[in-house]
Design an enzyme around this catalytic site. Structure first.
Site, PDB file in Angstrom:
ATOM      1  N   ASP A   1      33.192  -0.743  -0.663  1.00  0.00           N
ATOM      2  CA  ASP A   1      34.012  -1.575   0.251  1.00  0.00           C
ATOM      3  C   ASP A   1      35.417  -1.564  -0.066  1.00  0.00           C
ATOM      4  O   ASP A   1      35.838  -1.337  -1.400  1.00  0.00           O
ATOM      5  CB  ASP A   1      33.348  -3.072   0.238  1.00  0.00           C
ATOM      6  CG  ASP A   1      33.695  -3.613   1.393  1.00  0.00           C
ATOM      7  OD1 ASP A   1      34.174  -3.040   2.303  1.00  0.00           O
ATOM      8  OD2 ASP A   1      33.514  -4.989   1.597  1.00  0.00           O
TER       9      ASP A   1
ATOM     10  N   HIS B   1      38.019   6.375   4.082  1.00  0.00           N
ATOM     11  CA  HIS B   1      36.819   6.897   3.755  1.00  0.00           C
ATOM     12  C   HIS B   1      36.844   8.374   3.127  1.00  0.00           C
ATOM     13  O   HIS B   1      35.808   8.575   2.281  1.00  0.00           O
ATOM     14  CB  HIS B   1      35.845   7.167   5.113  1.00  0.00           C
ATOM     15  CG  HIS B   1      35.732   5.628   5.614  1.00  0.00           C
ATOM     16  ND1 HIS B   1      35.438   4.777   5.254  1.00  0.00           N
ATOM     17  CD2 HIS B   1      35.850   5.439   7.258  1.00  0.00           C
ATOM     18  CE1 HIS B   1      35.101   3.803   6.049  1.00  0.00           C
ATOM     19  NE2 HIS B   1      35.452   4.108   7.205  1.00  0.00           N
TER      20      HIS B   1
ATOM     21  N   LEU C   1      20.420  12.319 -13.615  1.00  0.00           N
ATOM     22  CA  LEU C   1      20.632  11.145 -12.797  1.00  0.00           C
ATOM     23  C   LEU C   1      20.168  11.263 -11.321  1.00  0.00           C
ATOM     24  O   LEU C   1      20.297  12.428 -10.790  1.00  0.00           O
ATOM     25  CB  LEU C   1      22.444  11.111 -12.335  1.00  0.00           C
ATOM     26  CG  LEU C   1      22.853  10.001 -11.549  1.00  0.00           C
ATOM     27  CD1 LEU C   1      22.813   8.650 -12.213  1.00  0.00           C
ATOM     28  CD2 LEU C   1      24.195  10.041 -11.067  1.00  0.00           C
TER      29      LEU C   1
HETATM   30  C1  FPP Z   1      33.016   0.084   3.580  1.00  0.00           C
HETATM   31  O1  FPP Z   1      34.544   0.066   3.658  1.00  0.00           O
HETATM   32  C2  FPP Z   1      32.600   1.679   3.334  1.00  0.00           C
HETATM   33  C3  FPP Z   1      31.991   2.353   4.299  1.00  0.00           C
HETATM   34  C4  FPP Z   1      30.957   1.538   5.111  1.00  0.00           C
HETATM   35  C5  FPP Z   1      31.671   3.895   4.312  1.00  0.00           C
HETATM   36  C6  FPP Z   1      31.394   4.156   2.871  1.00  0.00           C
HETATM   37  C7  FPP Z   1      31.538   5.786   2.881  1.00  0.00           C
HETATM   38  C8  FPP Z   1      32.245   6.301   1.893  1.00  0.00           C
HETATM   39  C9  FPP Z   1      32.751   5.893   0.630  1.00  0.00           C
HETATM   40  C10 FPP Z   1      32.494   7.808   2.155  1.00  0.00           C
HETATM   41  C11 FPP Z   1      31.751   8.902   1.243  1.00  0.00           C
HETATM   42  C12 FPP Z   1      30.374   8.489   1.133  1.00  0.00           C
HETATM   43  C13 FPP Z   1      29.560   9.452   0.534  1.00  0.00           C
HETATM   44  C14 FPP Z   1      28.183   9.075   0.105  1.00  0.00           C
HETATM   45  C15 FPP Z   1      29.903  10.812   0.475  1.00  0.00           C
HETATM   46  P1  FPP Z   1      35.108  -0.626   5.068  1.00  0.00           P
HETATM   47  O2  FPP Z   1      35.317   0.667   5.719  1.00  0.00           O
HETATM   48  O3  FPP Z   1      34.093  -1.826   5.561  1.00  0.00           O
HETATM   49  O4  FPP Z   1      36.445  -1.093   4.416  1.00  0.00           O
HETATM   50  P2  FPP Z   1      37.305  -2.483   4.820  1.00  0.00           P
HETATM   51  O5  FPP Z   1      36.169  -3.541   4.712  1.00  0.00           O
HETATM   52  O6  FPP Z   1      38.452  -2.467   4.036  1.00  0.00           O
HETATM   53  O7  FPP Z   1      37.333  -2.167   6.034  1.00  0.00           O
END
Ligand code: FPP
Length: 250
Positions: free
Chosen positions: A20, A37, A131
């Site tokens: 997050d 992201h 893993l």
């Molecule tokens: C939450 O942060 C994150 C996500 C919903 C997306 C997670 C995806 C990645 C880390 C990209 C790569 C993943 C892989 C498996 C290659 P948020 O956007 O909710 O952050 P915020 O709470 O600050 O808005």
């Protein structure tokens, strides 16, 4: 051995992560959310390597929840492009590092191309013994439980199971992670302290670890700190204390 040493005997077998803070990380840099992201994807690569180095057996990552479809279209589209790019880019590395890759979630809502790509990487890595990397896409804990109930219902209907004999083990076997141990440790980055409909069934006895660090900034050292915190905990599973783990770490 130093006090921070991570002793294999006490390390978690299965670590789950709610990655997050990508959006806030980008906002703080006056960038669009997707920039966060993309940085988050780089963190994924680093943490997969570190988990492998620490002999973790299973690493499960919450990449896209069933609720995330409600984000702006542009962000959803960019996230799926990022998943596809990361898969293409990472497939060889995963295989050469002996990583077994699996995706959990309702894949039927994903594009046919992405579903094919996922299947291809799952097949190519299926015999690997290092893993287990599990990525949750279009996943939610309630979806998983509902799906398991549906599958058990089918078995009752076709007469292969007696409903009065259904036990927790039968139910667990219908869940997405059935062949893998439940998570020992859940890490959530960015300061939020909730489990957000991730593995609701499997987190029954999972140790929770929250850190304020945003996912793009989450380092190998931060990961080791979380493991170290876990190693010092006394897991009782509802029983009474035996020898606390922290007595055994020097
Ligand atoms: C939450 O942060 C994150 C996500 C919903 C997306 C997670 C995806 C990645 C880390 C990209 C790569 C993943 C892989 C498996 C290659 P948020 O956007 O909710 O952050 P915020 O709470 O600050 O808005």
């Amino acid at each position: 051995m130093s006090r921070n040493s991570l002793t294999k005997e006490f390390l978690p077998k299965h670590v789950s992560i709610i990655m997050d803070g990508n959006g806030r990380w980008a906002n703080e840099r006056n960038q669009i959310r997707i920039f966060g992201h993309y940085e988050g994807a780089k963190t994924v690569k680093r943490i997969v390597k570190e988990a492998h180095r620490q002999n973790i057996e299973v690493l499960s990552l919450f990449a896209f929840s069933c609720e995330n479809w409600n984000r702006p279209d542009q962000e959803v589209k960019a996230l799926f492009e990022l998943f596809a790019e990361s898969l293409t880019e990472q497939a060889k590395d995963l295989n050469s590092n002996n990583v077994k890759f699996n995706v959990i979630g309702d894949l039927s809502d994903l594009s046919a191309e992405l579903q094919d790509k996922i299947k291809e990487v799952e097949n190519v890595t299926s015999a690997n013994t290092g893993l287990n990397l599990v990525v949750a896409i279009n996943y939610s804990g309630r979806w998983d439980i509902t799906n398991a109930a549906r599958k058990l219902g089918e078995k009752v209907k076709d007469g292969s199971i007696d409903p009065s004999l259904i036990n927790e083990q039968d139910f667990s076997e219908m869940l997405s992670l059935c062949a893998l141990p439940d998570p020992d440790l859940l890490i959530r980055t960015s300061g939020e302290q909730r489990i957000s409909n991730f593995m609701l069934w499997q987190f029954a006895y999972t140790e929770l670890y929250f850190t304020d660090v945003y996912w793009p900034d989450f380092s190998e050292d931060d990961f080791r700190k979380a493991l170290d915190s876990y190693c010092r905990r006394d897991r009782r599973f509802g029983l009474v204390a035996e020898t606390p783990n922290h007595d055994k770490i020097v």
